[in-house]
Design an enzyme around this catalytic site. Structure first.
Site, PDB file in Angstrom:
ATOM      1  N   ARG A 182     -54.983  20.135  11.083  1.00  0.00           N
ATOM      2  CA  ARG A 182     -54.862  19.242  11.675  1.00  0.00           C
ATOM      3  C   ARG A 182     -55.027  18.096  10.386  1.00  0.00           C
ATOM      4  O   ARG A 182     -54.390  17.186  10.574  1.00  0.00           O
ATOM      5  CB  ARG A 182     -56.089  18.967  12.690  1.00  0.00           C
ATOM      6  CG  ARG A 182     -56.198  17.583  13.242  1.00  0.00           C
ATOM      7  CD  ARG A 182     -57.302  17.320  14.070  1.00  0.00           C
ATOM      8  NE  ARG A 182     -57.167  18.007  15.434  1.00  0.00           N
ATOM      9  CZ  ARG A 182     -57.772  18.760  16.097  1.00  0.00           C
ATOM     10  NH1 ARG A 182     -58.897  19.210  15.321  1.00  0.00           N
ATOM     11  NH2 ARG A 182     -57.404  19.351  17.048  1.00  0.00           N
ATOM     12  N   HIS A 186     -52.600  14.837   9.830  1.00  0.00           N
ATOM     13  CA  HIS A 186     -52.945  13.414  10.152  1.00  0.00           C
ATOM     14  C   HIS A 186     -53.097  12.898   8.790  1.00  0.00           C
ATOM     15  O   HIS A 186     -52.858  11.668   8.788  1.00  0.00           O
ATOM     16  CB  HIS A 186     -54.416  13.687  10.611  1.00  0.00           C
ATOM     17  CG  HIS A 186     -54.479  13.955  12.148  1.00  0.00           C
ATOM     18  ND1 HIS A 186     -55.199  13.232  13.012  1.00  0.00           N
ATOM     19  CD2 HIS A 186     -53.696  14.564  12.815  1.00  0.00           C
ATOM     20  CE1 HIS A 186     -54.966  13.525  14.553  1.00  0.00           C
ATOM     21  NE2 HIS A 186     -54.160  14.848  14.180  1.00  0.00           N
ATOM     22  N   ASN A 215     -58.517  10.036  14.698  1.00  0.00           N
ATOM     23  CA  ASN A 215     -58.987  10.748  13.735  1.00  0.00           C
ATOM     24  C   ASN A 215     -60.495  10.845  14.179  1.00  0.00           C
ATOM     25  O   ASN A 215     -61.028  11.490  14.934  1.00  0.00           O
ATOM     26  CB  ASN A 215     -58.941  10.335  12.494  1.00  0.00           C
ATOM     27  CG  ASN A 215     -57.567  10.651  11.793  1.00  0.00           C
ATOM     28  OD1 ASN A 215     -57.083  11.297  12.124  1.00  0.00           O
ATOM     29  ND2 ASN A 215     -56.939   9.346  11.117  1.00  0.00           N
ATOM     30  N   HIS A 314     -50.786  24.379  18.270  1.00  0.00           N
ATOM     31  CA  HIS A 314     -51.913  24.102  18.886  1.00  0.00           C
ATOM     32  C   HIS A 314     -52.334  25.703  19.682  1.00  0.00           C
ATOM     33  O   HIS A 314     -52.951  25.895  20.599  1.00  0.00           O
ATOM     34  CB  HIS A 314     -51.486  23.496  20.206  1.00  0.00           C
ATOM     35  CG  HIS A 314     -51.594  21.968  20.045  1.00  0.00           C
ATOM     36  ND1 HIS A 314     -50.802  21.152  20.783  1.00  0.00           N
ATOM     37  CD2 HIS A 314     -52.211  21.131  19.000  1.00  0.00           C
ATOM     38  CE1 HIS A 314     -51.077  19.797  20.203  1.00  0.00           C
ATOM     39  NE2 HIS A 314     -51.816  19.996  19.333  1.00  0.00           N
ATOM     40  N   ASP A 367     -49.395  32.117  17.167  1.00  0.00           N
ATOM     41  CA  ASP A 367     -48.397  32.855  17.827  1.00  0.00           C
ATOM     42  C   ASP A 367     -47.503  32.237  18.608  1.00  0.00           C
ATOM     43  O   ASP A 367     -47.993  31.206  19.161  1.00  0.00           O
ATOM     44  CB  ASP A 367     -48.789  34.568  18.410  1.00  0.00           C
ATOM     45  CG  ASP A 367     -49.789  34.158  19.557  1.00  0.00           C
ATOM     46  OD1 ASP A 367     -49.933  33.019  20.012  1.00  0.00           O
ATOM     47  OD2 ASP A 367     -50.702  34.863  19.815  1.00  0.00           O
TER      48      ASP A 367
END
Length: 439
Positions: A182, A186, A215, A314, A367
Site C-alpha cells: 500500500r 500510495h 493515508n 486486495h 492469488d
C-alpha cells in the site's frame, strides 16, 4: 549339458541387462537433488496439503494492516524470499522459482511459479536490454535513468539488506507485507515514486501526504523503512535512495505473499516536497466513482486493465470497519452484496476499529481467487464492486480469475509500470540521509 547351461546363462545375462535398462531410468526419475537432500517427485502427492473444503475458511482472521496492530506469528503457508546473489543477477534468463500451493480454488500441489524477467530494463555497463528467457514474459522498456543492477558497483548488498530487514520484521508482524504494498502504491500514484509519502514535513510548512485523508492511519511501515535506511547509510553512505528502498521492499513483500520474483530497475531519486492536497487529487477512496478512478489512473499512464489487475492486491490486507460501514449498513448499497457475505461482515463490524479482510478465503496470500469474490458480489470495497459491475472491468476480472499465471505476469508488469511513474533520476531531487526529512 555344458552347451545347454551356457545358452541358459546367456539368456539370464541378457534378461538381466534388459531389466536394468528399463528399470534404472525409472528409478532415477523418482529422485531429484535438492538443498536438503534427495527429493521424490513421485511421492509429492503424499506431502501436498489437502485442499480447502468449499465454503470453509481455514485461516484465522488477519490482524489489521492499516492501524499498526501487530501479529506475532508468521503463517505456515508464507514464503520468505532471498534476493539473488550478484552472480545470479548477472546470469541472463535466470528464473527464481517459488513453490506455492493454491488455497480455496481446488488446486492441490500447484507447479512452481516462474520468475518474470524485466526484458527491456538495461543493466549498468550494458548497451542493450537484457534478453528475456523464452519462457518468461517481457516487461517492456525501463524508464530512462532506471537500470537493473543500479547499485552493483557502489552498494552491491543494497537489495539483500532491504530483504533481510523486511524478513526480520515480517517474522514479528506479517501484516507489514500488505502495508508496504500500500505504501508503495500510495507514494507512486501521487507525484511519482519519489518517497514523498515518507516526509514528516515539507519546506512550505503545509500538511504532508502522510496526513491526507487517504493515508493517515491507513498507511504504515515507516519505522521499518527508517531501519533499512539507517543500515544502508552505515554500509553505503549517500548512495541508496528512499524511493528505491520502497520499490525493493514492495517487490520482496509481494514475493513473500506468493507472487513470482522479478527484477527491479533502480536509480530513483528522492523528492524535495510533499503536500496532502496532491494525495487528495490522486488517490481514490472506497466510494470513488469508477470513471473518476479510471481517469486518475489514466493521468498516471495506467489503463483500465492496469487498474483491474492492481486491485488484485486486495488479495492481502484488511480494512477498518469505519471505512466500509457505509456500504455494509446502507440498505441500497448492501443489496448489491451477497446476502450471506454482507451479514457476516456486519456481524464482524460491531465497532469501527474492528478490521475485515479484503479476501475472506486466503487473506494472507496473493492469488487470483479474489476476483471470484468480486464477481460473486463479495467485494468489501464499493470501488471493487463497481469495477466488477463495469462490462469491461468484468471481462478482465473473469480472465484473471480463470488464469492465475496470466494475472501474476500482468500484475508484475503493472507494478513495474507504476514504479516508473514520474520518477526523479540523474541530478533531479536528492538522496536523503534520513527518509523522513529532506537534507
Amino acid at each position: 549339458m555344458a552347451a545347454r547351461m551356457s545358452a541358459r546363462g546367456r539368456i539370464i545375462v541378457a534378461a538381466t541387462f534388459i531389466s536394468c535398462a528399463l528399470v534404472l531410468p525409472l528409478l532415477a526419475s523418482a529422485f531429484e537433488p535438492s538443498e536438503s537432500g534427495l527429493r521424490f517427485p513421485l511421492l509429492d502427492f503424499i506431502n501436498s496439503p489437502l485442499k480447502n473444503i468449499e465454503g470453509v475458511q481455514t485461516e484465522d482472521p488477519p490482524k489489521d494492516d492499516e492501524d499498526g496492530s501487530q501479529s506475532s506469528e508468521v503463517p505456515e503457508n508464507q514464503m520468505s524470499y532471498e534476493s539473488p546473489s550478484k552472480g545470479e543477477e548477472e546470469e541472463s534468463g535466470q528464473k527464481a522459482k517459488i513453490e506455492q500451493t493454491e488455497e480455496g480454488n481446488g488446486v492441490v500441489g500447484q507447479p512452481e511459479a516462474k520468475s518474470v524477467e524485466n526484458e527491456g530494463h538495461v543493466r549498468r555497463g550494458e548497451a542493450k536490454p537484457v534478453e528475456g528467457n523464452s519462457e518468461t514474459a517481457p516487461i517492456g522498456k525501463a524508464k530512462e535513468g532506471l537500470i537493473e543492477g543500479f547499485y552493483e558497483k557502489d552498494c552491491p548488498q543494497a537489495e539483500q539488506i532491504v530483504n533481510e530487514m523486511l524478513m526480520k520484521n515480517l517474522k514479528k508482524d506479517v501484516t507489514l507485507a500488505p502495508a508496504i504494498v500500500r505504501l508503495f502504491s500510495h507514494d507512486c500514484l501521487v507525484k511519482g515514486c519519489d518517497a514523498s509519502i515518507l516526509l514528516d514535513e515539507t519546506p512550505s510548512g503545509e500538511d504532508v501526504e502522510k496526513k491526507a485523508t487517504q493515508n493517515g492511519q491507513f498507511v504504515r511501515g515507516f519505522d521499518m523503512i527508517d531501519e533499512m535506511k539507517e543500515r544502508l547509510e552505515a554500509e553505503c553512505p549517500g548512495i541508496v535512495s528512499c524511493a528505491d528502498i520502497i520499490a525493493f521492499a514492495n517487490r520482496d513483500s509481494l514475493v513473500y505473499t506468493g507472487l513470482p520474483t522479478y527484477k527491479v530497475a533502480a536509480g530513483r531519486r528522492d523528492g524535495l516536497s510533499s503536500l496532502a492536497v496532491n494525495a487528495k487529487n490522486n488517490l481514490p477512496v472506497p466510494d470513488t466513482p469508477i470513471q473518476e478512478m479510471i481517469d486518475m489512473f489514466k493521468r498516471k499512464g495506467l489503463t483500465l486493465e492496469d487498474l483491474v489487475v492492481l486491485v488484485g492486491a486486495h488479495s492481502i490486507g484488511t480494512a477498518h470497519c469505519g471505512v466500509v460501514r457505509g456500504r455494509l449498513f446502507d440498505r441500497n448499497k448492501s443489496k448489491e452484496m451477497d446476502p450471506n457475505y454482507a451479514e457476516q461482515m456486519r456481524f464482524m463490524c460491531e465497532r469501527d476499529d474492528n478490521t475485515l479482510p479484503f479476501d475472506s478465503v486466503t487473506h494472507n496470500k496473493m492469488d487470483s481467487q479474489i476476483y471470484n469474490q468480486f464477481l460473486g458480489k463479495r467485494a468489501l470495497l464499493e470501488s471493487d464492486n463497481a469495477l466488477a459491475k463495469d462490462p469491461h472491468g468484468n471481462d478482465i476480472m473473469k480472465k484473471m480469475a480463470s488464469d492465475q499465471a496470466a494475472w501474476f505476469q500482468k500484475f508484475i508488469r503493472a507494478t513495474v509500470k507504476m514504479g516508473e511513474i514520474e520518477v526523479l533520476t540523474g541530478n533531479q531531487g536528492e538522496i536523503r540521509k534520513q527518509c523522513r526529512v529532506v537534507n
